[in-house]
Design a protein around this motif. Structure first.
Motif, mmCIF file in Angstrom:
data_model
loop_
_atom_site.group_PDB
_atom_site.id
_atom_site.type_symbol
_atom_site.label_atom_id
_atom_site.label_comp_id
_atom_site.label_asym_id
_atom_site.label_seq_id
_atom_site.Cartn_x
_atom_site.Cartn_y
_atom_site.Cartn_z
ATOM 1 N N ASP A 115 0.806 -1.222 0.000
ATOM 2 C CA ASP A 115 0.000 0.000 0.000
ATOM 3 C C ASP A 115 0.836 1.267 0.000
ATOM 4 O OD1 ASP A 115 -2.382 -1.246 -0.165
ATOM 5 O OD2 ASP A 115 -3.139 -0.657 1.803
ATOM 6 N N ALA A 131 1.115 2.540 -5.084
ATOM 7 C CA ALA A 131 0.251 1.703 -5.924
ATOM 8 C C ALA A 131 0.924 1.351 -7.250
ATOM 9 C CB ALA A 131 -1.061 2.422 -6.198
ATOM 10 N N THR A 146 -0.663 -4.206 -7.401
ATOM 11 C CA THR A 146 -1.392 -4.000 -6.154
ATOM 12 C C THR A 146 -2.840 -3.579 -6.414
ATOM 13 O OG1 THR A 146 -0.584 -1.712 -6.031
ATOM 14 C CG2 THR A 146 0.700 -3.380 -4.905
ATOM 15 N N ASP A 147 -3.067 -2.809 -7.461
ATOM 16 C CA ASP A 147 -4.436 -2.408 -7.798
ATOM 17 C C ASP A 147 -5.290 -3.623 -8.145
ATOM 18 O OD1 ASP A 147 -3.933 0.232 -7.354
ATOM 19 O OD2 ASP A 147 -3.623 0.758 -9.454
ATOM 20 N N ARG A 162 -6.483 -5.426 -5.116
ATOM 21 C CA ARG A 162 -7.557 -4.765 -4.380
ATOM 22 C C ARG A 162 -8.889 -4.853 -5.116
ATOM 23 N NH1 ARG A 162 -3.435 -1.020 -2.497
ATOM 24 N NH2 ARG A 162 -3.524 0.107 -4.479
ATOM 25 N N ARG A 163 -8.832 -4.939 -6.464
ATOM 26 C CA ARG A 163 -10.066 -4.896 -7.255
ATOM 27 C C ARG A 163 -10.883 -6.173 -7.143
ATOM 28 N NH1 ARG A 163 -6.810 -2.716 -11.411
ATOM 29 N NH2 ARG A 163 -6.893 -4.719 -12.509
ATOM 30 N N THR A 199 -12.099 -9.954 -5.438
ATOM 31 C CA THR A 199 -12.241 -10.695 -4.188
ATOM 32 C C THR A 199 -11.479 -12.014 -4.292
ATOM 33 O OG1 THR A 199 -14.223 -11.895 -4.880
ATOM 34 C CG2 THR A 199 -14.537 -9.696 -3.910
ATOM 35 N N GLU A 204 -3.900 -12.857 -0.424
ATOM 36 C CA GLU A 204 -4.784 -12.581 0.711
ATOM 37 C C GLU A 204 -4.028 -11.993 1.905
ATOM 38 O OE1 GLU A 204 -8.347 -14.808 3.221
ATOM 39 O OE2 GLU A 204 -6.826 -16.026 2.206
ATOM 40 N N LYS A 256 -3.549 -8.099 0.413
ATOM 41 C CA LYS A 256 -4.815 -7.616 0.950
ATOM 42 C C LYS A 256 -4.754 -7.422 2.468
ATOM 43 C CE LYS A 256 -8.080 -9.446 -2.491
ATOM 44 N NZ LYS A 256 -8.824 -8.177 -2.709
#
Length: 428
Positions: free
Chosen positions: A213, A216, A220-221, A224-225, A227, A313, A317
């Motif tokens: 984080d 970016a 990494t984007d 995050r986008r 699940t 994860e 995340k």
């Protein structure tokens, strides 16, 4: 079965393209076409040669190809690769230099498990060998590991690193490249609490996502986008019937390769167009820059599904390393416990995979390490590959890393029985 048909479909498409390339090369190369010379035949033959080679490389593990080095005595010394530890999901290898005394510097290179083989670090190893004894983590292709060997996630990966460090002893200097940087930091912290005398002397982290984080990137984007359920549905497949790991859930190397190429599609398209044109003109060669780069770049390996998913994860995340909340077997690994290991971070100003800020975050996490034992370097103009294998590494970063190792080598630590004695390096 989940994903097995799609896995075999990808392999079928790869195989078909390889066959089409070979067929085009063979057909366009018949001597009879010399009676009706036309540039189309040369272009078709060139396309076939490049296509066949490219798709064939995707299922071949590259060779290290380091045959010899020149020693301080001016003589060439043969280099051989010996396996020191061989475990189901990876091993520890040593580059043995024949006829050379044990070196003062001993370096463990932690290779990434992110779709490519450890041979991605070939030029890194070659550049370090004249000045150090070099050991490398050699991760195995998940498609070749039977389901009976069980799982392999980021906790297992970290414990592998712990075992390798303990085996090599406390006079080792660890360099982690890219993906394994956060887990190598965690492994060092694990040793700091469980077996402090087994910690390495120095730890150098190169372009790794310690805190994704912090800056970016497209990588990494993406994390995050989507699940975790979407990610598992989109990319996880079962190894097909052709391999020993049939039925194992994996993130296929071919899918990772497609992702890599899509990030710089225009650049790769131009590279292959230029290569085909050079071949058609008779200007191509077996070991030109294109073949040397893409023979490695296109050789990909599968990762176990649990390793890939737990990386996304928990590292990207959940930010477990960034927030010092990483656990192994339910026990928290406190990075602040590291107190005697010198830590250095290296970043590239133009790194579009692990952007500046992500790796240097490790220094703030190492609260127990004195400031005098911390260092950081930001390489101007360098991309991700350049900071560990390109010109930036050879010209600027490598000398800085070796100086860092020498400065913080300290006194002699106990030698384990059976290991070759090395000359201590004293700090200036």
């Amino acid at each position: 079965m989940k994903g097995m048909m799609s896995y075999d479909l990808m392999e079928t498409i790869r195989n078909t393209n390889e066959w089409m390339g070979a067929s085009a090369r063979a057909m366009a190369s018949y001597p009879i076409w010399g009676l009706a010379p036309h540039p189309m035949f040369k272009a078709l033959s060139a396309w076939g040669r490049v296509t066949e080679r490219s798709f064939a490389r995707m299922v071949i593990k590259p060779d290290w190809g380091i045959r010899s080095i020149t020693g301080d005595d001016g003589r060439d010394h043969l280099v051989s690769v010996e396996t020191l530890i061989d475990k189901p999901f990876g091993g520890l290898i040593h580059f043995k230099v024949t006829g050379r005394e044990p070196m003062a510097r001993r370096i463990l290179l932690v290779a990434p498990m992110s779709g490519h083989y450890a041979t991605l670090l070939r030029s890194t190893v070659a550049s370090l060998l004249p000045d150090a004894d070099v050991y490398v983590t050699d991760w195995h292709n998940a498609r070749d590991i039977p389901v009976s060997e069980g799982k392999f996630d980021i906790e297992d990966y970290t414990l592998y690193l712990v075992e390798f460090m303990k085996f090599l002893g406390p006079d080792i200097n660890v360099i982690a490249v890219c993906q394994p940087a956060p887990l190598t930091l965690a492994a060092t912290a694990y040793l700091a609490e469980e077996e402090p005398e087994a910690q390495p002397r120095t730890l150098t982290l190169i372009g790794g996502p310690i805190d994704p984080d912090a800056a970016a990137t497209e990588v990494t984007d993406f994390g995050r986008r989507v699940t975790m359920g979407q990610l598992e549905h989109m990319v996880i497949q079962r190894v097909g019937f052709k391999y020993k790991g049939a039925g194992r859930l994996v993130y296929p190397g071919l899918m990772q390769l497609a992702s890599f190429i899509s990030m710089n599609a225009d650049k790769h398209s131009k590279a292959f167009s230029d290569k085909i044109m050079a071949e058609a003109k008779g200007e191509g060669s077996e070991h030109d820059h294109h073949n040397r780069f893409y023979d490695e770049y296109l050789s990909v390996m599968d990762m176990t599904a649990e390793f890939y998913l737990s990386t996304v994860e928990r590292i990207f995340k959940g930010l477990e390393i960034a927030q010092n909340k990483f656990t192994i077997n339910g026990k928290t690994v406190d990075i602040g416990k590291i107190t005697t290991v010198a830590v250095k971070t290296v970043e590239g100003a133009n790194d579009d995979i692990s952007a500046p800020g992500q790796c240097v975050a490790a220094l703030d996490l190492c609260t127990g390490v004195p400031d005098a034992m911390k260092a950081q370097h930001l390489e101007p103009g360098a991309g991700h590959y350049g900071i560990f294998a390109g010109g930036s590494w050879r010209t600027n970063i490598r000398p800085l890393v070796l100086d860092f190792i020498d400065t913080h080598a300290g006194g002699v630590k106990p030698f384990r029985k059976g290991r070759s004695k090395v000359t201590p390096i004293r700090a200036n």
